[in-house]
Design an enzyme around this catalytic site. Structure first.
Site, PDB file in Angstrom:
ATOM      1  N   HIS A 119       0.718  -1.255   0.036  1.00 12.82           N
ATOM      2  CA  HIS A 119      -0.217   0.103  -0.169  1.00 12.82           C
ATOM      3  C   HIS A 119       0.765   1.303   0.022  1.00 12.82           C
ATOM      4  CE1 HIS A 119      -3.631   2.424   1.525  1.00 12.82           C
ATOM      5  NE2 HIS A 119      -2.364   3.167   2.041  1.00 12.82           N
ATOM      6  N   GLU A 120       1.815   1.392   0.827  1.00 12.05           N
ATOM      7  CA  GLU A 120       2.800   2.345   1.057  1.00 12.05           C
ATOM      8  C   GLU A 120       3.507   2.562  -0.538  1.00 12.05           C
ATOM      9  OE1 GLU A 120       2.021   4.492   3.040  1.00 12.05           O
ATOM     10  OE2 GLU A 120       0.930   3.171   4.415  1.00 12.05           O
TER      11      GLU A 120
END
Length: 287
Positions: free
Chosen positions: A140-141
């Site tokens: 996600h990051e």
């Protein structure tokens, strides 16, 4: 799925366009009220300078605000290897990896581009989640980095801060001048004060809308990177039920996190966890 990504990108850039128009309107209103075109030039210059400062210093500011500490592979092989493998898989430069001492499960990415990116995770996240869930969160990051959300978030924060600064100046001018030196006297001063109150509120709402769209996009990107939407879904559910942070963070840093702690208001930087899970559940068979 790719239609969702395209739609989120269109919405984000539309909101950015609203930001630019909003700042231009503030400058034009100041210039008209005081019959001085130089005011518009100063407003534009101040906005550009402040946003440029945020752009180049965003990573360092985020680290300083969060208290995160940079690690190497020997310090935490588990987290470092996950980030390294994701970077290699996506053909991206390896971001600097940080850990925050915080029992709340959370993570964030910052920087101005993939070459100057950092990713960070809390000790709470590493303790609570298994490897596949940590991989999903870090994907996600990495998604934020890959989609240049970190650059967009930096620019938006710079613009919001500039609007707040301009609104503060407008408030002081309107209040202290009491209607002097402007075309419309006391009415103009009152209008300036009202606009100064509303401007940062509207800017904050737009900022939160941008942030929410990018969170949906990063969730989708994480599922695409890992080819395991169930891991992202499981991680989100744990983020929603994990212990709350005892550390107070600035609102700007809060917007960078994968979760904002579950408090939902008009100014929430993130969509509800349940809504994010619902979106992934509906589309997970399309990955």
């Amino acid at each position: 799925m790719y239609k969702d990504i395209a739609r989120n990108k269109r919405k984000t850039w539309l909101l950015m366009f609203v930001f630019i128009l909003f700042i231009a309107a503030i400058g034009a209103a100041f210039a008209y009220l005081y019959d001085d075109s130089w005011i518009f030039i100063w407003v534009a210059t101040l906005t550009l300078v402040y946003t440029a400062f945020q752009y180049f210093m965003s990573g360092k500011i985020a680290v300083a605000m969060s208290g995160a500490k940079e690690i190497q592979k020997k310090d935490n092989p588990r987290l470092y290897n996950i980030v390294e493998n994701l970077s290699i898989q996506e053909g991206m430069p390896m971001p600097k990896v940080y850990i925050m001492q915080d029992p709340n499960p959370n993570a964030f990415a910052a920087g101005r581009d993939p070459k100057h990116a950092i990713v960070a995770a809390t000790t709470g996240l590493l303790d609570l989640m298994d490897d596949r869930e940590v991989q999903a969160v870090m994907a996600h990051e990495i998604g934020h980095v890959k989609n240049y959300d970190i650059r967009l978030a930096t620019l938006v924060f710079g613009l919001v801060s500039a609007i707040s600064l301009l609104a503060n100046i407008g408030w002081r001018i309107g209040f202290l001048a009491g209607g002097r030196n402007n075309k419309n006297g006391a009415v103009g001063a009152i209008a300036l004060i009202v606009a100064s109150i509303l401007a940062p509120i509207i800017a904050a709402i737009v900022q939160m809308a941008v942030s929410r769209q990018r969170e949906y996009l990063a969730d989708t990107t994480a599922a695409l990177i890992t080819r395991n939407p169930d891991a992202m879904i499981s991680a989100l559910k744990k983020l929603g039920s994990g212990p709350k942070s005892k550390v107070k963070h600035d609102a700007a840093l809060q917007a960078m996190y994968i979760s904002d702690g579950g408090i939902k208001t008009l100014f929430s930087t993130h969509p509800p966890i349940a809504k994010r899970v619902e979106r992934l559940e509906k589309s997970k068979f399309n990955f």
